[in-house]
Write an enzyme that holds these catalytic residues in place. Structure first.
Site, PDB file in Angstrom:
ATOM      1  NE  ARG A  81      23.953 -87.986  21.257  1.00 19.74           N
ATOM      2  CZ  ARG A  81      22.671 -87.589  21.539  1.00 19.74           C
ATOM      3  NH1 ARG A  81      22.416 -86.355  21.240  1.00 19.74           N
ATOM      4  NH2 ARG A  81      21.763 -88.317  22.059  1.00 19.74           N
ATOM      5  CG  ASP A 117      13.042 -84.387  17.605  1.00 27.74           C
ATOM      6  OD1 ASP A 117      12.288 -84.720  18.763  1.00 27.74           O
ATOM      7  OD2 ASP A 117      14.347 -84.500  17.785  1.00 27.74           O
ATOM      8  NE  ARG A 166       7.639 -80.717  20.046  1.00 30.91           N
ATOM      9  CZ  ARG A 166       9.019 -80.993  19.955  1.00 30.91           C
ATOM     10  NH1 ARG A 166       9.361 -82.162  19.460  1.00 30.91           N
ATOM     11  NH2 ARG A 166       9.782 -79.944  20.158  1.00 30.91           N
TER      12      ARG A 166
END
Ligand code: S3P
Length: 422
Positions: free
Chosen positions: A12, A309, A340
């Site tokens: 960002r 995450d 995952r």
């Protein structure tokens, strides 16, 4: 320990610096492959970014954004491709965006659909919902106000829509069913953009970019990127399994990212966070974790966006904790760099851990038994690091088939892991 700069904030910062007036100076830019993807995409579009080998980036945006000569390869980075899609639709700059095999297998509709309903012209070059995509040139004034209610909480989608609105001078409102990371909002607010954001009573969140000026008006800025709390999670977990205390300085402590620390507390670890400063609206400080006996945990859907995450590393901790841990409402993990949930269940199973894969979660039985085998990462950096951490625990003989893939987010990981555990 010196942590690499936060990956989400780095993407960002590079993008917003490329939109700002004059030069910006960004320090502690992580040397990770994902952030390099964003850096080289911006350069291909006309931004000037110094010192590609250095952790300091001097960024000057293009005076006019130019179509890239070649397709833009976003590598493994979902954040790069989704944020760039929004940025380029807002700017009206044509491009073809693609990525590596993993990224070409990840959903794009979540960002393409709302951008199309805003008036953006995007087409799938091969398969629906997948890269590569083509963004068409657009004349000014052809986008319209967007009020969007996302089906999943996704900071990538939210940020793409905000960047489209920001660069096109169009009002954008996004509502999400959960609270995803809010770095884009914080940075924009701190740079003076007309933005309001916050959680809602129903557990979701809302952000509103109100009548942004055209052209974009953002001042150049200086930022030292906070240490990546998601990288910190692996080191903390390694410390806990090795029975060592961990102290980290200069870590980003944004609450939309630190959900895993709450889970560690529930597991019985002694965890202390202390905010010492704010950088462009991001709280930064220290984390201290004192090891102890680890109990099991439950994670519900509401909590998932704040630790999305960190589920791989929490799952390997669950394999060494006392009791049965359960993770619910984590179906989004199937859309990450690999599936995952499947990668965790298969690999934990082959090592000898009792693990049940559910549609949107996992049930993991902790044990002290010796675990051994070779883990297949599927090229997923967080799967590699999670099993690297588990392999460092006593009684574990674990090989990771693709150690190199950690360079996506944490190039120095194996060396630091050795230092912690030796
Ligand atoms: C990210 C947002 C998350 C996260 C990813 C980085 C970001 O993805 O999993 O690693 O920087 O915006 P989603 O927003 O798709 O959940």
């Amino acid at each position: 320990m010196q942590l690499p700069g936060d990956k989400s904030i780095a993407h960002r910062a590079l993008i917003l610096a490329s939109l700002a007036d004059g030069q910006s100076t960004i320090r502690n830019v992580p040397g990770s492959a994902d952030v390099d993807s964003t850096r080289s995409a911006l350069v291909a579009l006309g931004a000037v970014i110094s010192n590609p080998e250095d952790d300091v980036a001097l960024v000057t945006g293009p005076s006019a954004w130019t179509p890239a000569l070649n397709p833009i390869d976003c590598g493994n980075s979902g954040t790069t491709v989704r944020l760039l899609t929004g940025l380029l639709v807002g700017l009206g700059t044509p491009a073809r965006l693609t990525g590596d095999r993993s990224l070409r297998n990840r959903p794009m509709d979540r960002v393409v659909y709302p951008l199309q309903s805003m008036g953006g012209r995007i087409t799938y070059a091969e398969d629906r919902d997948r890269l590569p995509i083509e963004l068409e040139a657009r004349t000014t004034g052809s986008l319209r106000v967007l009020r969007y209610r996302g089906r999943v909480a996704s900071a990538q989608v939210k940020s793409a829509l905000l960047l489209a609105g920001l660069t096109a001078g169009i009002e954008v409102e996004v509502r999400e069913p959960g609270v995803s990371r809010d770095h884009t909002e914080r940075m924009l607010a701190n740079l003076g953009a007309p933005i309001e954001f916050g959680p809602l009573d129903d557990g979701g969140a809302r952000v509103l970019l109100v009548d942004p000026p055209t052209p974009v008006r953002l001042p150049g800025f200086e930022l030292t990127i906070p240490g990546d709390v998601s990288s910190a999670a692996f080191l903390i977990a390694a410390g806990l399994l090795a029975g060592k205390s961990v102290h980290l300085d200069g870590v980003g402590l944004n609450e939309t990212r630190t959900g895993f620390l709450k889970v560690l507390r529930r597991m019985g670890a002694n965890v202390r966070e202390q905010v010492l400063e704010t950088r462009l609206g991001e709280p930064v400080g220290t984390i201290d974790v004192v090891a102890g006996r680890l109990g099991s945990f439950e994670i519900e859907a509401e909590e998932v966006p704040r630790l999305v995450d960190e589920i791989p590393v929490l799952a390997v901790l669950a394999a060494r904790a006392h009791g049965r841990s359960r993770i619910w409402g984590a179906g989004e993990l199937r859309n990450k760099e690999s599936d995952r949930l499947a990668a965790l269940a298969v690999n934990l199973g082959l090592l000898g851990v009792e693990c049940e894969e559910r549609r949107d979660g996992l049930i993991i039985e902790g044990s002290e038994r010796s675990l051994s085998g070779t883990v297949r990462t599927g090229g997923d950096h967080r799967i590699a690091m999670a099993f690297g951490v588990l392999g460092s625990a006593s009684g574990c003989e674990i090989e990771v088939d693709d150690k190199d893939c950690v360079k996506v987010s944490f190039p120095g990981f194996w060396t630091i892991l050795d230092e912690i555990t030796s």
